[in-house]
Scaffold this motif. Structure first.
Motif, short mmCIF file in Angstrom:
data_model
loop_
_atom_site.label_atom_id
_atom_site.label_comp_id
_atom_site.label_asym_id
_atom_site.label_seq_id
_atom_site.Cartn_x
_atom_site.Cartn_y
_atom_site.Cartn_z
N PRO A 35 5.21 -45.72 -18.76
CA PRO A 35 6.47 -45.90 -18.03
C PRO A 35 6.23 -46.27 -16.56
N TRP A 36 5.16 -45.73 -15.97
CA TRP A 36 4.87 -46.01 -14.57
C TRP A 36 4.19 -47.38 -14.40
N ALA A 39 6.91 -49.87 -14.63
CA ALA A 39 8.08 -49.64 -13.79
C ALA A 39 8.54 -50.87 -13.02
N ASP A 40 7.58 -51.69 -12.52
CA ASP A 40 7.93 -52.86 -11.72
C ASP A 40 8.76 -53.86 -12.51
N PRO A 42 9.82 -53.81 -16.51
CA PRO A 42 9.75 -53.34 -17.90
C PRO A 42 9.86 -54.48 -18.91
N THR A 45 6.57 -55.92 -19.67
CA THR A 45 5.79 -55.06 -20.57
C THR A 45 6.23 -55.27 -22.00
N GLU B 59 11.52 -45.32 -21.23
CA GLU B 59 12.05 -44.35 -20.26
C GLU B 59 11.91 -42.92 -20.78
N ARG B 62 9.00 -40.55 -20.04
CA ARG B 62 8.89 -39.78 -18.80
C ARG B 62 9.33 -38.33 -18.97
#
Lengths: 115, 135, 251
Positions: A35-36, A39-40, A42, A45, B59, B62
């Motif tokens: 997820p990190w 993050a920029d 998605p 990805t 999401e 997380r």
């Protein structure tokens, strides 16, 4: 004494164990951070994973990363339950564990054909 | 008089010796790794349902519960890797007239291979995702 | 005043007991006292009814195996000095075997399994004695040498939870000896021994707990022998499957 069919289960268990030793920790860390890392952007990805899954070799790789660990872990769980004296006859437990691994692998293969 | 006392294994046999506890811990690595494999399957399933579903799954990763699962799975995967490779030289014996490899070398080769593959996979994932985001 | 150590010894007298119980003895301590010496001291000086097995006192006859503080040990090769920091030393009969009396186990289950795997040189055609010995190079001998060190003490069976669960399992000692002959360049019996390795009661009952190898007083490493046997049985399974597909009989 009769020939055991354990070699089938043991071969898949062994292949899964080797795969998990060689890429297990790396794979877990990758999805933990995903997820990190994503993050920029998605969507990018999503597209990158789509490219992996679109390639036949990518599909095969993902199938191996799911099916072999399934057979590995359910083999250990099956024998672990026996070690713990679970009061259940062997056959239904075998059907549940190895049948479950086979079914879940087949479902994964089916999903891979959908993308 | 012949009246032998039959010793039956107790269900808690594995608690009674440190060697057995280590064995059970090794076997127990399968539990978090099994749940982790189901998590991978759920990601693939959401991917088949389209981009929005997949991003929602991303999401969801997380969440503290899934981070805890990841932590547990990472510990299990590491313990599995160490204990697995320790046993490889006992099973994979290369000892023929033409080729002979010492057990220590077999073990070292697997250790180096595992470190390279695990680190390589993580590095590759980071670089590829960075490159994808940069486009 | 002489220093003493408390030794708790398991007793089981079939005439009067329904289950084993523990009896405490005080034994004069000395640096070089083995558990076997302590048991002999108890039998000679304190309680002549105590029963235990022993013979050579030098870890070669394999008859003095007992559980010392829950670990399978040869009592002649285990010393009281290594248990100094513990309050007491507990000596029991070997785990997983029927107890005949006190510390005397009935290991016939293990001996029967040994005979099952035919632990001797099998030749398709026996050479006459006049033809001399079957030659073997040091390298060929090295392949099985470690597995041939077994003294049949049964410690590995006391250490094996799978044998404890199911006494039909051929177990570490017998399977290590099967492997010892299968790896011997002079032997031609591997094919006929495979039927026992291939069985559920053969190598496939093993889950590689590995404790058998830890307790072996002769460093035989039966766990390694069994798991190499699994590889052999695995290959044998695949070959048999191919043969069936080619129309041959199921072996």
């Amino acid at each position: 004494m009769r020939r055991s069919h354990e070699p089938v289960a043991w071969s898949l268990f062994g292949a899964g164990g080797m795969l998990l030793a060689f890429i297990g920790p790396g794979l877990v860390l990758t999805t933990a951070l995903l997820p990190w890392l994503a993050a920029d952007d998605p969507q990018a990805t999503h597209a990158a994973i789509g490219a992996l899954l679109a390639h036949p070799l990518g599909k095969l790789l993902v199938l191996a990363c799911v099916a072999l660990p399934l057979f590995h872990t359910l083999h250990r769980i099956y024998h672990g339950l026996h070690d713990l004296h679970l009061p259940a006859p062997r056959l239904p437990l075998q059907l549940l564990c190895y049948g479950g691994a086979t079914l879940l692998s087949a479902v994964t293969g089916w999903w891979l054909l959908q993308v | 008089m012949h009246k032998p006392y039959i010793q039956r294994q107790r269900a808690d046999w594995w608690l009674r010796n440190p060697a057995y506890r280590r064995y059970m811990l090794r076997e127990a690595t399968a539990l978090p790794l099994f749940l982790y494999t189901l998590l991978l399957m759920s990601g693939l399933f959401q991917f088949t349902r389209g981009e929005a579903a997949f991003l929602q799954w991303l999401e969801m990763l997380r969440s503290p519960w899934l981070l805890a699962l990841h932590g547990l799975a990472l510990a299990a995967a590491l313990f599995h890797a160490v204990t697995w490779i320790a046993l490889v030289p006992k099973i994979l014996v290369i000892d023929t007239d033409r080729l002979r490899v010492s057990p220590a070398a077999v073990k070292l080769a697997h250790q180096v291979g595992a470190v390279v593959c695990n680190a390589g996979l993580l590095l590759l994932a980071v670089l590829l995702l960075r490159a994808a985001a940069g486009n | 005043m002489t220093e003493t150590v408390t030794v708790r010894v398991q007793r089981y007298r079939p005439e009067e007991d329904t289950a084993p119980w523990e009896q405490s003895f005080e034994v004069p301590y000395s640096e070089d006292l083995s558990i076997l010496d302590a048991l002999n001291q108890i039998k000679d000086q304190q309680d002549p009814t105590l029963s235990h097995r022993w013979s050579c006192r030098m870890a070669i006859c394999g008859s003095c195996g007992v559980m010392v503080n829950n670990e399978p040990k040869l009592s002649c090769k285990t010393f009281l000095r290594d248990y100094r920091e513990q309050a007491a030393v507990t000596v029991r009969a070997l785990d997983n075997f029927p107890i005949e009396r006190d510390l005397v186990s009935d290991i016939s289950g293990f001996i029967d399994h040994l005979e099952t795997v035919q632990p001797w040189l099998i030749r398709s055609e026996e050479q006459p004695v006049s033809a001399g010995a079957y030659p073997q190079t040091p390298e060929q001998m090295q392949r099985y040498a470690a597995f041939s060190q077994c003294i049949n003490c049964g410690l590995c069976y006391a250490a094996c939870p799978q044998f404890g669960r199911d006494p039909a399992f051929l177990g570490p000692g017998a399977l290590a000896l099967a492997q010892r002959y299968n790896l011997d360049s002079r032997d031609e019996g591997a094919a006929q021994r495979m039927q026992w390795l291939n069985a559920g009661e053969g190598v496939w009952s093993c889950t590689f707990v590995g404790y058998c190898s830890e307790v072996c007083p002769k460093d035989v490493d039966p766990a390694a022998a069994i798991n190499r046997g699994k590889v052999a049985s695995d290959i044998n399974y695949a070959v048999n499957l191919l043969n069936i597909l080619r129309g041959k009989d199921d072996a």
